[in-house]
Design a protein around this motif. Structure first.
Motif, PDB file in Angstrom:
ATOM      1  N   UNK A   1       0.822  -1.206   0.000  1.00 28.60           N
ATOM      2  CA  UNK A   1       0.000   0.000   0.000  1.00 28.60           C
ATOM      3  C   UNK A   1       0.860   1.262   0.000  1.00 28.60           C
ATOM      4  N   UNK A   2       2.177   1.060  -0.187  1.00 31.58           N
ATOM      5  CA  UNK A   2       3.101   2.192  -0.062  1.00 31.58           C
ATOM      6  C   UNK A   2       2.918   3.220  -1.182  1.00 31.58           C
TER       7      UNK A   2
ATOM      8  N   UNK B   1       0.168   4.243  -2.164  1.00 32.47           N
ATOM      9  CA  UNK B   1      -1.029   5.018  -1.814  1.00 32.47           C
ATOM     10  C   UNK B   1      -0.751   5.916  -0.622  1.00 32.47           C
ATOM     11  N   UNK B   2       0.499   5.942  -0.181  1.00 36.93           N
ATOM     12  CA  UNK B   2       0.859   6.853   0.908  1.00 36.93           C
ATOM     13  C   UNK B   2       0.752   6.227   2.286  1.00 36.93           C
ATOM     14  N   UNK B   3       0.574   4.910   2.353  1.00 32.29           N
ATOM     15  CA  UNK B   3       0.470   4.260   3.664  1.00 32.29           C
ATOM     16  C   UNK B   3       1.845   3.737   4.062  1.00 32.29           C
TER      17      UNK B   3
END
Lengths: 250, 387
Positions: B22-23, B25-27
């Motif tokens: 999920x990186x 997507x900014x997580x």
């Protein structure tokens, strides 16, 4: 798989602009001994960013053992790896020859209702004054284009969208706010973005949207992804309140 | 196995190897900051590398055992005690209901890791149990441990049981850097000066108290990601960021996924555990290495992680085995405890009958079989290392 990728690539909107099939157009650099950065061009460029998302999708889909994370930005893809599982040189070679694939999902156009100015957009008046425009003109210019989301980051689901009209360009605020409310629609430099959750922030806040950009318990926690497009639509404060109620109950 | 939190410690969170996928997507990826110590703790508890562990920061918790189990401990030395008796990091202990485990302030290092056989259960968010403190998700209700929390293990590990080690923590030393393409001037400055860890450091980044000169700060402005255009690009673990104000920040696991500051260097993977163990106020010296040097450092650390798991026969002065089978182990001396020749170190209980096991010599209990584990005759119970 490669054939499928090429076919869907050809079907995407800006046909013929992808870097696909020209691996020479990329630069690969080490970012320490646990990451490689694939650079596909420079600056704010749709074609470069499409190649970025294509390479990110290909790495993610083919996921060689030892690849730990894939982060796409405006012009590059950062790939973290475990050198005990995959050597730096084989990974480098693989990335150098990798064909971009179509993104996991076709970019969507997301319509973003925004209540501009007032309590929701505390910087609108000041921005207008500094740019020599009326607040209404700022809103008209901001709502006119369809923006591309080049990257998502800073906070979960924060879309970095561009290009902002030249007439609206301002450097970031001199002193960042300690807490920007969730949904704040803001501008800085050639970019516009939306704060998905309350965080510190240095961009100029023009308005606020009731759209939930980050829903941690949803199957898809992030609403707007890289490659999507944004269209801002001005709504009144009472429409904003109605929409906010709607999203709460939904 | 079940533990109740009596006191939570300064900042104790549940972490696994992080949230991946999920990186973009900014997580944040997050996860254990000291991969080495967390892996050691997991192996001591018989777990694979994905077991969720407790990451304790600066001052550890007080825990009461509610149901029996096996625990592994590694990382910083927080003067751990089981029922008041010392328990060394780098060893495993079997614990029984009613036992009390206490940690104090770290004497060396900053972060200690506690693993339970089977791995601790916790909230899974986006496929990971790691606690994301910013988003309030994962782990124990998305927050640090609090008094009254109940921690449960998910099984009993099942892996081979290992013992004890001298290398509960990666060796300390200078933080070694690989220069990035445009970073050489800045790296020279970073390796010349002595820096200190700022108290504003956290799981997001290790901040240094001293700023670097205005000349380099200007360079930082010009050479930010994508040539100073301010465009955001993915940021790697261990990146050394220099801001236009001259601040130096080493990005850690809970970093934002993208950034735009100048990154003149990256900390080598073998020294990521060092970053996790640097204490606020501690002096930091940085050193430039070659790619070969980085590879050699990685090999050394891997060898250390493996070597510690097999205590060489020469170091084990005595291996005590069960004199009788068909019973369960009881009253066993915990790892790290000093033992004297002739002293009772364990009991094998077969119904009403108790077979007492004595130590043949002076030494240190290097490992013990968990209490209440069924044993057969000849099963290892306890290893005694030279004092």
């Amino acid at each position: 798989m490669d054939g499928d990728g090429a076919a869907s690539r050809a079907n995407r909107g800006d046909g013929g602009t992808s870097l696909g099939g020209r691996p020479g157009a990329r630069i690969i650099r080490d970012a320490g001994d646990g990451a490689l950065r694939v650079i596909l061009g420079e600056g704010l460029d749709v074609r470069v960013n499409e190649a970025v998302l294509g390479i990110a999708a290909a790495v993610r889909r083919q996921a060689p053992a030892g690849v730990l994370s894939v982060i796409s930005g405006y012009t590059s893809v950062l790939i973290e790896y475990d050198p005990a599982i995959i050597g730096r040189d084989p990974l480098f070679e693989w990335l150098a020859g990798l064909e971009p694939e179509a993104a996991e999902e076709k970019g969507r156009v997301v319509t973003v209702p925004v209540s501009y100015g007032g309590e929701h957009g505390p910087d609108l008046e000041d921005v207008a004054a500094r740019l020599g425009l009326a607040p209404d003109e700022v809103v008209a210019i901001h709502t006119h284009p369809v923006y591309r989301v080049y990257a998502t980051g800073f906070a979960p689901g924060f879309p970095f969208a561009a290009p902002l009209d030249d007439r609206l360009q301002l450097a970031r605020r001199d002193s960042p706010r300690e807490r920007v409310p969730a949904g704040s629609v803001a501008i800085a430099g050639r970019q516009t973005g939306i704060y998905p959750l309350p965080t510190p922030g240095g961009w100029h806040i023009l308005g606020r949207t009731p759209l939930p950009l980050f829903s941690p318990e949803a199957a898809e926690p992030v609403l707007i992804r890289p490659g999507d497009s944004l269209r801002f639509v001005a709504v009144s404060v009472s429409q904003y309140a109605d929409l906010a109620l709607g999203t709460d109950s939904g | 196995m079940r533990l109740q939190v009596v006191r939570p410690g300064l900042l104790t969170t549940l972490q696994d190897r992080g949230r991946r996928g999920y990186e973009s997507l900014g997580i944040s990826i997050g996860g254990v900051l000291d991969d080495y110590a967390a892996a050691v703790a997991n192996r001591l508890a018989g777990n694979g590398p994905d077991g969720a562990v407790l990451e304790m920061t600066l001052a550890g918790p007080e825990l009461e055992v509610v149901a029996d189990g096996l625990l592994g401990l590694a990382g910083a030395d927080m003067d751990a005690r089981l029922n008041g008796r010392p328990w060394s990091p780098g060893s495993a202990v079997g614990v029984r209901a009613g036992d009390r485990i206490t940690f104090s302030r770290a004497r060396t290092g900053l972060r200690a890791y506690l693993a339970a056989a089977g791995g601790f259960a916790g909230d899974r968010w986006l496929e990971s149990r790691s606690t994301d403190l910013l988003l309030g998700r994962g782990g124990i209700n998305g927050r640090p441990l609090a008094a009254g929390d109940m921690l449960e293990a998910e099984g009993d590990g099942g892996g081979p049981l290992y013992l004890a080690t001298r290398a509960a923590m990666a060796p300390s030393g200078p933080v070694r850097l690989l220069a990035s393409d445009e970073g050489e001037d800045a790296v020279r400055r970073l390796t010349m000066d002595l820096f200190h860890v700022s108290p504003r450091s956290d799981r997001v980044g290790l901040r240094l108290s001293e700023r670097i000169g205005a000349d380099l700060a200007r360079l930082a402005l010009e050479r930010g990601a994508a040539g100073g255009t301010g465009l955001s690009e993915g940021m790697a673990m261990g990146s050394v960021e220099v801001t236009p104000a001259g601040e130096v920040i080493v990005l850690l696991k809970a970093r934002g996924t993208v950034g735009g500051y100048f990154v003149p260097a990256h900390v080598i993977r073998a020294d990521w555990p060092r970053l996790a163990q640097l204490r606020p106020g501690e002096a930091v010296r940085m050193e430039l290495v070659s790619r070969d040097g980085a590879a050699a450092a990685a090999r050394e650390l891997a060898a250390l992680a493996n070597a510690r798991m097999a205590i060489s026969p020469g170091r084990v002065a005595a291996s005590i085995t069960a004199p009788a089978g068909g019973g369960v182990v009881d009253d066993i001396r915990i790892g790290g405890a000093a033992v004297r020749a002739g002293e009772s170190v364990a009991v094998v209980r077969q119904g009403e009958e108790r077979v007492v096991v004595f130590s043949p010599r002076d030494g240190t209990a290097a490992w013990c079989c968990p209490a209440q584990r069924p044993v057969s005759e000849g099963d290892p119970l306890l290893w005694i290392a030279d004092p």
